[in-house]
Motif scaffolding. Structure first.
Motif, PDB file in Angstrom:
ATOM      1  N   THR A 293       0.817  -1.223   0.000  1.00 52.65           N
ATOM      2  CA  THR A 293       0.000   0.000   0.000  1.00 52.65           C
ATOM      3  C   THR A 293       0.845   1.264   0.000  1.00 52.65           C
ATOM      4  OG1 THR A 293      -0.170  -0.146   2.412  1.00 52.65           O
ATOM      5  CG2 THR A 293      -1.950  -1.129   1.117  1.00 52.65           C
ATOM      6  N   THR A 294       2.112   1.160   0.377  1.00 51.78           N
ATOM      7  CA  THR A 294       3.061   2.270   0.312  1.00 51.78           C
ATOM      8  C   THR A 294       4.285   1.816  -0.473  1.00 51.78           C
ATOM      9  OG1 THR A 294       4.055   1.612   2.423  1.00 51.78           O
ATOM     10  CG2 THR A 294       2.307   3.276   2.491  1.00 51.78           C
ATOM     11  N   PRO A 295       5.080   2.748  -1.009  1.00 47.66           N
ATOM     12  CA  PRO A 295       6.253   2.350  -1.787  1.00 47.66           C
ATOM     13  C   PRO A 295       7.195   1.447  -0.990  1.00 47.66           C
ATOM     14  CG  PRO A 295       5.823   4.687  -2.069  1.00 47.66           C
ATOM     15  CD  PRO A 295       4.907   4.216  -0.990  1.00 47.66           C
ATOM     16  N   ALA A 296       7.752   0.441  -1.680  1.00 44.76           N
ATOM     17  CA  ALA A 296       8.652  -0.510  -1.036  1.00 44.76           C
ATOM     18  C   ALA A 296       9.950  -0.609  -1.829  1.00 44.76           C
ATOM     19  CB  ALA A 296       7.992  -1.881  -0.925  1.00 44.76           C
ATOM     20  N   ARG A 297      10.989  -1.079  -1.173  1.00 42.47           N
ATOM     21  CA  ARG A 297      12.246  -1.335  -1.850  1.00 42.47           C
ATOM     22  C   ARG A 297      12.956  -2.487  -1.164  1.00 42.47           C
ATOM     23  NH1 ARG A 297      17.059   1.430   0.113  1.00 42.47           N
ATOM     24  NH2 ARG A 297      16.689   2.457   2.113  1.00 42.47           N
ATOM     25  N   VAL A 298      13.905  -3.093  -1.865  1.00 38.67           N
ATOM     26  CA  VAL A 298      14.665  -4.215  -1.335  1.00 38.67           C
ATOM     27  C   VAL A 298      15.996  -3.692  -0.798  1.00 38.67           C
ATOM     28  CG1 VAL A 298      15.798  -6.402  -1.884  1.00 38.67           C
ATOM     29  CG2 VAL A 298      13.588  -5.858  -2.910  1.00 38.67           C
ATOM     30  N   ILE A 299      16.301  -4.038   0.446  1.00 36.03           N
ATOM     31  CA  ILE A 299      17.584  -3.680   1.040  1.00 36.03           C
ATOM     32  C   ILE A 299      18.304  -4.965   1.443  1.00 36.03           C
ATOM     33  CG2 ILE A 299      16.696  -1.487   1.885  1.00 36.03           C
ATOM     34  CD1 ILE A 299      16.691  -2.716   4.706  1.00 36.03           C
ATOM     35  N   GLU A 300      19.612  -4.874   1.636  1.00 41.27           N
ATOM     36  CA  GLU A 300      20.410  -6.024   2.049  1.00 41.27           C
ATOM     37  C   GLU A 300      20.940  -5.802   3.458  1.00 41.27           C
ATOM     38  OE1 GLU A 300      23.108  -8.011  -0.482  1.00 41.27           O
ATOM     39  OE2 GLU A 300      22.239  -7.187  -2.321  1.00 41.27           O
TER      40      GLU A 300
END
Length: 242
Positions: A175-182
């Motif tokens: 529902t909100t912007p997401a991103r992939v982090i390590e």
């Protein structure tokens, strides 16, 4: 497998019938709610896609229809009972376009594209998985008691892994912007809300209280992530910037 998110707007006739100037009030009108819809288009080029049961709007091209299944039908039924994936999830293969059901304004999603290697297994919260390539194995992962207590995801999470020797793709919706982090070994992520919507094997998730008897900064219960792997995070959740 490629995808595109399109925003569908009313026809010119609708604007005329409702006496709305399309050029100046396309996105907002002080007295009328202008309807918009979000639709996801999936392009297949000699490939396949697994979608949620009931999410198809239409498809066109040289496509074959099937259902997702492994060599263990009891396992497939178990996954369907424990997660959001329905038994006999639809699979479309070939070359063409697959269109998913439009979402009305107010229910739009932000989509994140994730590549899966055979060494990674992703676990997703309920409602996050949208579709994936057909070269995957879908399973279920049981949550610990403290994980269950801190979320609304029930007792199980959806687990997806690529077939050996292949790179698969999955698209998540939030529902909100997401991103992939390590997260590297020795690092830790602490969040006072459920900002992590998925993570790979190698990540340990815990829901615990910081300190006891008033000691510990007053944060109460928090989500803690450690280990080595990738996480799908929604940092703007609850801020109102989406």
């Amino acid at each position: 497998m490629q995808y595109q998110v399109k925003i569908l707007e009313p026809t010119d006739l609708w604007y005329l019938q409702n006496n709305i100037n399309k050029e100046t009030n396309k996105y907002y009108h002080p007295t009328k709610d202008i309807p918009f819809a979000q639709q996801l288009e999936i392009r297949l080029e000699n490939s396949g896609v697994i979608i949620q049961k009931g999410s198809l709007h239409r498809c066109i091209g040289k496509l074959n229809y099937g259902i997702y299944k492994t060599d263990n039908r009891l396992k497939d039924m178990w996954v369907a009972l424990r997660t959001e994936i329905d038994y006999n999830a639809p699979v479309y293969q070939g070359t063409g376009m697959v269109y998913l059901e439009p979402r009305q304004k107010g229910y739009f999603l932000h989509y994140t594209y994730i590549d899966l290697s055979e060494r990674e297994q992703w676990e997703f919260d309920d409602g996050v998985f949208q579709f994936c390539s057909n070269n995957v194995v879908i399973g279920a992962k049981r949550l610990k008691f403290r994980q269950i207590a801190g979320s609304n995801d029930g007792k199980w999470r959806l687990a997806i892994k690529a077939l050996p020797g292949q790179i698969s793709r999955v698209v998540a919706g939030t529902t909100t912007p997401a991103r992939v982090i390590e997260l590297s070994r020795g690092e830790i992520l602490i969040a006072d809300y459920d900002m992590v919507k998925g993570y790979t094997n190698g990540i340990e998730e815990d829901y615990r209280k910081l300190g006891h008897f008033g000691k510990g900064g007053g944060e109460g219960f928090v989500w803690m992530y450690s280990g080595e792997g990738k996480l799908l995070v929604t940092e703007n959740d609850g801020i109102g910037l989406d």
